[in-house]
Design a protein around this motif. Structure first.
Motif, PDB file in Angstrom:
ATOM      1  N   THR A  29      39.791  42.540  47.806  1.00  0.00           N
ATOM      2  CA  THR A  29      39.508  41.116  47.893  1.00  0.00           C
ATOM      3  C   THR A  29      38.123  40.870  47.339  1.00  0.00           C
ATOM      4  N   ARG A  30      37.986  39.840  46.510  1.00  0.00           N
ATOM      5  CA  ARG A  30      36.689  39.467  45.955  1.00  0.00           C
ATOM      6  C   ARG A  30      36.170  38.220  46.654  1.00  0.00           C
ATOM      7  N   TYR A  31      34.867  38.192  46.892  1.00  0.00           N
ATOM      8  CA  TYR A  31      34.218  37.033  47.501  1.00  0.00           C
ATOM      9  C   TYR A  31      33.170  36.502  46.527  1.00  0.00           C
ATOM     10  N   PHE A  38      29.873  38.369  42.503  1.00  0.00           N
ATOM     11  CA  PHE A  38      30.835  38.476  43.579  1.00  0.00           C
ATOM     12  C   PHE A  38      30.594  39.755  44.369  1.00  0.00           C
ATOM     13  N   THR A  40      32.953  42.529  47.049  1.00  0.00           N
ATOM     14  CA  THR A  40      34.322  42.906  47.396  1.00  0.00           C
ATOM     15  C   THR A  40      34.385  43.274  48.871  1.00  0.00           C
ATOM     16  N   ASP A  43      32.264  46.279  49.579  1.00  0.00           N
ATOM     17  CA  ASP A  43      30.845  46.012  49.836  1.00  0.00           C
ATOM     18  C   ASP A  43      30.630  45.670  51.303  1.00  0.00           C
ATOM     19  N   THR A  88      28.746  46.718  41.904  1.00  0.00           N
ATOM     20  CA  THR A  88      30.021  46.139  42.340  1.00  0.00           C
ATOM     21  C   THR A  88      30.980  45.933  41.176  1.00  0.00           C
ATOM     22  N   ARG A  89      30.474  45.465  40.043  1.00  0.00           N
ATOM     23  CA  ARG A  89      31.360  45.271  38.892  1.00  0.00           C
ATOM     24  C   ARG A  89      31.945  46.610  38.418  1.00  0.00           C
ATOM     25  N   ALA A  92      34.647  47.482  40.943  1.00  0.00           N
ATOM     26  CA  ALA A  92      35.805  46.596  40.868  1.00  0.00           C
ATOM     27  C   ALA A  92      36.670  46.872  39.649  1.00  0.00           C
TER      28      ALA A  92
END
Length: 270
Positions: A29-31, A38, A40, A43, A88-89, A92
């Motif tokens: 899930t991404r926030y 963003f 995830t 994180d 994070t990228r 992801a």
């Protein structure tokens, strides 16, 4: 559980690393956090694992974390800076280049710092007296070296057209390419690699004071004996901010000279 801040940070970073590995290349899930940014669920889960360990062992401390912000005693003498998943990228998109960053600060002094690689299961750490790599439960001393001639350049803080330092120009500068090779990892794991001798230097713009992303790596580099300053060789708390962390003084001086020629030191009187 470790008795010292350094050992405690290692335990917390390793716990976060386990969370990250368990969620790698799994549904996520991404926030949204802002334009082109963003987090995830990995994180968030990794941060919760870190906070649970630190808060249980140091209930009177203050915690500043990337995803949840500040918690704990506002007037606490000791503050923890936490970046649970730097890159994070990368994560992801199924790229295993990320870091877990944890630092403890008392006043203006970083008393412990950890940069952990969850996938290599390596932890770079310091309590201020030398810097170390822990792998398979064993510690070896970190020794910076410029042998690779590789310089990591951070592009994430660059705003095109904003003036000042432009990392893209550095990457295309003939003086830079005469001596160095460029790399762009897009995680502050690479700052730890300077301390470990896997990179000759790291360069980033941006105001990095009290940064949850950079504090650990900068402390690690300094403890290992690297030369660490702002972009023009000035203290990091003075304009134009940023960081040049280099394995030796000669490499540091060469990079500062190239950067100064590009941005002009007269533009930054502070």
């Amino acid at each position: 559980m470790g008795d010292t801040d350094g050992e405690l940070a290692i335990v917390a970073a390793q716990a976060a690393g386990g969370v990250i590995r368990s969620r790698f290349r799994a549904p996520m899930t991404r926030y949204a956090k802002g334009r082109n940014d963003f987090a995830t669920d990995a994180d968030v889960a990794a941060e919760r694992a870190i906070l649970a360990i630190l808060a249980a062992a140091r209930p009177e401390d203050r915690f500043i974390a990337e995803e949840s912000g500040g918690t704990g005693e506002a007037a606490a003498a000791r503050v923890w800076l936490i970046d649970p998943l730097c890159g994070t990228r990368n994560f992801a998109t199924g790229t295993p280049h990320v870091a877990v960053n944890i630092a403890a600060r008392v006043g203006s002094t970083i008393t412990a710092a950890v940069v952990a690689d969850p996938f290599a299961e390596e932890v770079f750490w310091t309590e201020g007296d030398g810097a170390w790599l822990r792998r398979d439960g064993l510690d070896s001393r970190l020794t910076p070296t410029v042998e690779s001639r590789l310089v990591e350049v951070n592009l994430d803080y660059w705003v095109p057209g904003s003036g000042g330092f432009e990392p893209a120009r550095l990457l295309g500068d003939p003086a830079f390419h005469a001596d160095f090779g460029a790399r762009v990892l897009s995680t502050t794991l690479a700052v730890g690699w300077v301390a470990a001798g896997r990179r000759a230097a790291y360069v980033s713009d941006g105001d990095l004071r009290d940064s949850v992303h950079f504090t650990s790596g900068i402390a690690l580099c300094r403890a290992a004996g690297c030369v660490v300053t702002g972009l023009l060789g000035q203290p990091m708390d003075a304009p134009p901010y940023g960081v040049v962390a280099a394995a030796d003084a000669e490499t540091h001086a060469a990079l500062v000279e190239i950067i100064a020629a590009q941005i002009g030191s007269e533009n930054f009187s502070g």
